[in-house]
Design an enzyme around this catalytic site. Structure first.
Site, PDB file in Angstrom:
ATOM      1  N   SER A 136       0.861  -1.182   0.000  1.00  0.00           N
ATOM      2  CA  SER A 136       0.000   0.000   0.000  1.00  0.00           C
ATOM      3  C   SER A 136       0.896   1.230   0.000  1.00  0.00           C
ATOM      4  O   SER A 136       2.055   1.179   0.436  1.00  0.00           O
ATOM      5  CB  SER A 136      -0.875   0.010   1.260  1.00  0.00           C
ATOM      6  OG  SER A 136      -1.516   1.262   1.422  1.00  0.00           O
TER       7      SER A 136
ATOM      8  N   TYR B  39      -2.511  -0.608  10.354  1.00  0.00           N
ATOM      9  CA  TYR B  39      -2.398  -0.914   8.925  1.00  0.00           C
ATOM     10  C   TYR B  39      -1.037  -0.489   8.389  1.00  0.00           C
ATOM     11  O   TYR B  39      -0.372  -1.234   7.666  1.00  0.00           O
ATOM     12  CB  TYR B  39      -3.522  -0.207   8.174  1.00  0.00           C
ATOM     13  CG  TYR B  39      -3.656  -0.597   6.727  1.00  0.00           C
ATOM     14  CD1 TYR B  39      -4.183  -1.832   6.365  1.00  0.00           C
ATOM     15  CD2 TYR B  39      -3.297   0.289   5.718  1.00  0.00           C
ATOM     16  CE1 TYR B  39      -4.328  -2.189   5.037  1.00  0.00           C
ATOM     17  CE2 TYR B  39      -3.446  -0.051   4.387  1.00  0.00           C
ATOM     18  CZ  TYR B  39      -3.964  -1.293   4.040  1.00  0.00           C
ATOM     19  OH  TYR B  39      -4.110  -1.631   2.718  1.00  0.00           O
TER      20      TYR B  39
END
Length: 319
Positions: A136, A149
């Site tokens: 990501s 995350y």
């Protein structure tokens, strides 16, 4: 076209579903895995053909090993394994219950490690194969309210780099990293939430289909890393080159663009611990072309602050 055997973890929605449909259109043989059987079966029906569905929680090592065994039993080999499985949690670090933080790490980092371990064992036996791990943009930067995350994705970035080093002796084994920016998938609205408001992808937002195509592109033409997002490089530059400016701006921007102030969210574990029905879309989506005033404002502010700092230094030197 030569049909490949492709294992997709995280195939029930979002990028994984989009990749499954694109692989299927190409004629590849698919093994679809995720926690939710009902959603997997829907995706398999959309793909058509001989699709193997194996409910799997990537955070459970034995389930991932069973998935690999099932794929080999059905097709005799694995050519590509793409992992898109992920969960997310919103909230300041001290507000996140420890068990939620740990489960996000277990799924997004340790789950990817379980996938990599199982895939590489097969690839070593075959002397070939392509592993695609979905990182990501948040694995290259940080943002408030996304500690779990971001921590997982930074760890995944290190793991991917290490795996590439360790497979240099096997030229036909490829380890690839996909780096999406904001993508319109259900992960935001399905996330655990302790931030008070429903999450959403900040602009500009790409479609899951575009990321699915990127996964298929990596499978056909492996490369070390593929970053897909209109502003990925700009944001990474700001994070690395102008850290004081970035740190001042990222909080307000995240609060304004990454959380919907119109939709309050009570504390909830979301789908972190178990599969839940997922719904695409969400509050106030902004498309890829709508990079928006926020990005422009960030650039202007960065230039202004940097210019002001340089001017102050110059005046100090004159004194």
């Amino acid at each position: 076209m030569t049909a490949r055997v492709v294992v997709l973890t995280g195939a029930s929605s979002g990028i994984g579903r989009a990749a499954a449909l694109t692989f299927a259109a190409r004629g590849d043989m698919l093994v679809l895995a995720a926690r939710g059987l009902a959603d997997l079966e829907k995706v398999a029906a959309e793909c058509g053909g001989d699709v193997l569905v194996v409910p799997t929680d990537v955070s459970v090592r034995t389930e991932v090993e069973a998935l690999a065994a099932a794929a080999l039993a059905r097709f005799g080999r694995i050519d590509v394994w793409a992992d898109t499985a992920a969960v997310m949690a919103y909230g300041r670090f001290e507000d996140l219950p420890p068990h939620v933080f740990e489960k996000v790490i277990a799924t997004d980092l340790l789950g990817a490690a379980n996938v990599a371990r199982a895939a590489l064992r097969v690839f070593r036996t075959q002397a070939r194969g392509t592993l695609i791990l979905t990182s990501s943009l948040v694995g290259h930067i940080t943002a408030p309210n996304m500690a779990a995350y971001s921590t997982a994705k930074w760890g995944l970035r290190a793991l991917t780099r290490t795996l590439r080093q360790e497979t240099l002796d096997a030229p036909d084994i490829h380890v690839c990293e996909l780096v999406p920016g904001s993508v319109d998938t259900p992960i935001y609205t399905s996330a655990a939430n302790y931030a008070g408001f429903v999450g959403r992808p900040p602009p500009p937002v790409d479609t899951a289909e575009r990321m699915g195509e990127a996964v298929v592109r990596l499978a056909g033409h492996p490369r070390r890393s593929l970053s897909v997002g209109a502003t990925n490089r700009f944001i990474e530059f700001g994070f690395s080159a102008l850290p004081p400016v970035y740190d001042v701006l990222v909080g307000p921007l995240m609060g304004r663009l990454g959380l919907s102030r119109r939709l309050p969210a009570p504390p909830d574990d979301g789908n972190v611990f178990s599969s839940r029905p997922r719904h695409g879309g969400g509050p106030a989506r902004l498309g890829r072309t709508a990079v928006g005033a926020a990005v422009g404002a960030a650039a202007v502010a960065a230039v202004a602050v940097t210019g002001g700092a340089a001017l102050a230094i110059r005046r100090g030197m004159r004194r």
